[in-house]
Design a protein around this motif. Structure first.
Motif, short mmCIF file in Angstrom:
data_model
loop_
_atom_site.label_atom_id
_atom_site.label_comp_id
_atom_site.label_asym_id
_atom_site.label_seq_id
_atom_site.Cartn_x
_atom_site.Cartn_y
_atom_site.Cartn_z
N GLN A 286 0.86 -1.19 0.00
CA GLN A 286 0.00 0.00 0.00
C GLN A 286 0.89 1.23 0.00
OE1 GLN A 286 -2.74 0.54 3.30
NE2 GLN A 286 -4.22 1.55 1.95
N PHE B 33 2.47 5.10 0.23
CA PHE B 33 2.46 6.34 1.00
C PHE B 33 2.57 7.49 0.01
CE2 PHE B 33 4.68 3.31 3.88
CZ PHE B 33 3.79 3.32 4.94
N GLU C 36 4.14 0.23 2.11
CA GLU C 36 4.13 -0.63 3.29
C GLU C 36 3.82 -2.05 2.85
OE1 GLU C 36 1.96 -1.25 7.66
OE2 GLU C 36 1.24 0.32 6.28
N GLU D 83 -2.57 7.33 8.49
CA GLU D 83 -3.09 6.15 7.78
C GLU D 83 -4.60 6.09 7.94
OE1 GLU D 83 -1.97 2.35 9.33
OE2 GLU D 83 -1.85 3.07 11.40
N TYR E 56 3.21 12.16 5.09
CA TYR E 56 2.74 11.10 4.21
C TYR E 56 1.31 10.74 4.58
CZ TYR E 56 7.81 10.51 3.72
OH TYR E 56 9.15 10.74 3.53
N GLN F 20 -1.83 7.72 3.74
CA GLN F 20 -2.01 6.35 3.27
C GLN F 20 -3.47 5.98 3.49
OE1 GLN F 20 -0.32 3.38 5.88
NE2 GLN F 20 0.24 2.05 4.18
#
Length: 390
Positions: free
Chosen positions: A11, A13, A25, A200, A218, A220
């Motif tokens: 996945q 970032f 990740e 995230e 970042y 996600q």
């Protein structure tokens, strides 16, 4: 029981500074006989699977991720989940298995982020392993920062390079309330200690905007991409991210515009009430702010911050007197000493930042300006919710 072939899904970032994919990740999956995929996450919480099987599964997934990461763009980083349960079992006098895997595939350790998934186990052993990761050139991240009791003392000892905000706390914070202030405070703490923030679980535009407001480097989440077996192009989300970032900036500019309008309205209102305030007139003579629906109350202090008049509270129809805070001293509040720092120039209106009022539990701004030839400040509390309306 473990059924299926272990492999890594990835996945991305998104780097908020560029809109490009900056890293990925590795997330564990088991490929089933029918071609479907099963997440391994629940297995690590299950008591039915032996720790030996889980440790091997963990290494197999990491091995698969590293073997394929050689095909990724050279400026990407790879985040690998590491449990302290495995770390504590590694002999202190032997190379770390995770670093051996990185070396085996010829990957520059500077491209690796070891993401510590929990803060259990022996702290000294964990500190030693983190030191060895850093000595090799790798970075360290703490996952689920803010979940439950985050053990801040242990986190500060580890001095992580990256903090991943707990997804549930982050998503709750977007809806407002105390969680919002907690997350902003954690983000500020991370900034002051030199950590980069990963948000995230970003699934909506509102969550992205909150992540940007918190200074996340970042992001996600499903707003951009789910985990997949294949790598995406580095610029796969560039245009979409740029459009969403532009929308965020527009929203902040709208807030700024409202703030500038607020300042102008307050300046006019203070001129209207100045003669009343300086003359100690009756409350019945105080002008009615029917065109200022966000005005909550006004009061006066002396130059030392002690409140010398009752609160005059506006309920939308008329003024009410509240003597509860007479003789309270507000000099310790940032808005008051900011006002003092501006000097006693009666031409300058000072606005505080937005804060949550402990009594009413609402978001407020306090405006202040000196009157009476610089002898005392007139202070006005404002309901700040209108500033963030879409």
């Amino acid at each position: 029981m473990l059924t299926g072939h272990p492999l890594a899904f990835f996945q991305p970032f998104i780097d908020t500074a560029t809109g490009q994919i900056a890293g990925i990740e590795a997330l564990g999956r088991l490929r089933q006989a029918d071609g479907s995929y099963r997440s391994v996450g629940p297995l690590f919480a299950s008591r039915k699977v032996s720790s030996l099987d889980l440790r091997q599964l963990d290494r197999d997934i990491r091995d698969n991720a590293l073997s394929r990461f050689r095909e990724a763009p050279p400026d990407w980083f790879l985040s690998l989940n590491i449990s302290p349960r495995w770390i504590s079992r590694a002999p202190a006098d032997q190379p770390l298995p995770s670093l051996r895997q990185v070396e085996r595939y010829g990957i520059d350790p500077r491209r690796i982020v070891f993401e510590i998934t929990e803060l259990t186990g022996n702290q000294q052993r964990l500190l030693e392993v983190v030191r060895r990761y850093r000595a090799a050139g790798a970075r360290v991240a703490i996952d689920d920062f803010g979940a439950g009791y985050s053990q801040l003392d242990r986190i500060m000892d580890l001095a992580p390079d990256i903090l991943k905000l707990d997804m549930r706390l982050f998503q709750a914070a977007v809806r407002g309330g105390p969680s919002s202030e907690v997350v902003k405070a954690m983000a500020l703490m991370a900034e002051k200690t030199g950590c980069r923030i990963i948000a995230e679980g970003v699934e909506t535009e509102e969550e992205l905007e909150f992540a940007l407001e918190c200074g996340a480097r970042y992001v996600q989440g499903f707003l951009f991409a789910q985990a997949s077996e294949q790598f995406q192009q580095a610029d796969a989300y560039l245009e979409r991210f740029a459009a969403l970032r532009t929308r965020y900036v527009q929203h902040k500019l709208q807030e700024r515009s409202r703030l500038m309008e607020l300042r102008q309205q307050l300046s006019r209102f203070i001129q209207d009430v100045r003669s009343w305030a300086e003359g100690h007139s009756m409350i019945s003579a105080l002008p009615l702010p029917h065109d200022l629906p966000w005005l909550l109350r006004l009061y006066q202090c002396d130059r030392h911050g002690t409140q010398i008049t009752p609160n005059l509270e506006w309920n939308g129809m008329f003024w009410q007197e509240n003597r509860r805070y007479l003789n309270h001293n507000w000099s310790w509040r940032p808005y008051f000493y900011s006002l003092l720092a501006e000097g006693m120039d009666e031409r300058r209106l000072n606005l505080s930042t937005i804060y949550r009022d402990a009594t009413s539990n609402q978001y407020c701004i306090t405006a202040g300006q000196f009157i009476a030839q610089g002898q005392r400040p007139l202070l006005i509390d404002i309901d700040a919710s209108f500033l963030t309306e879409s």
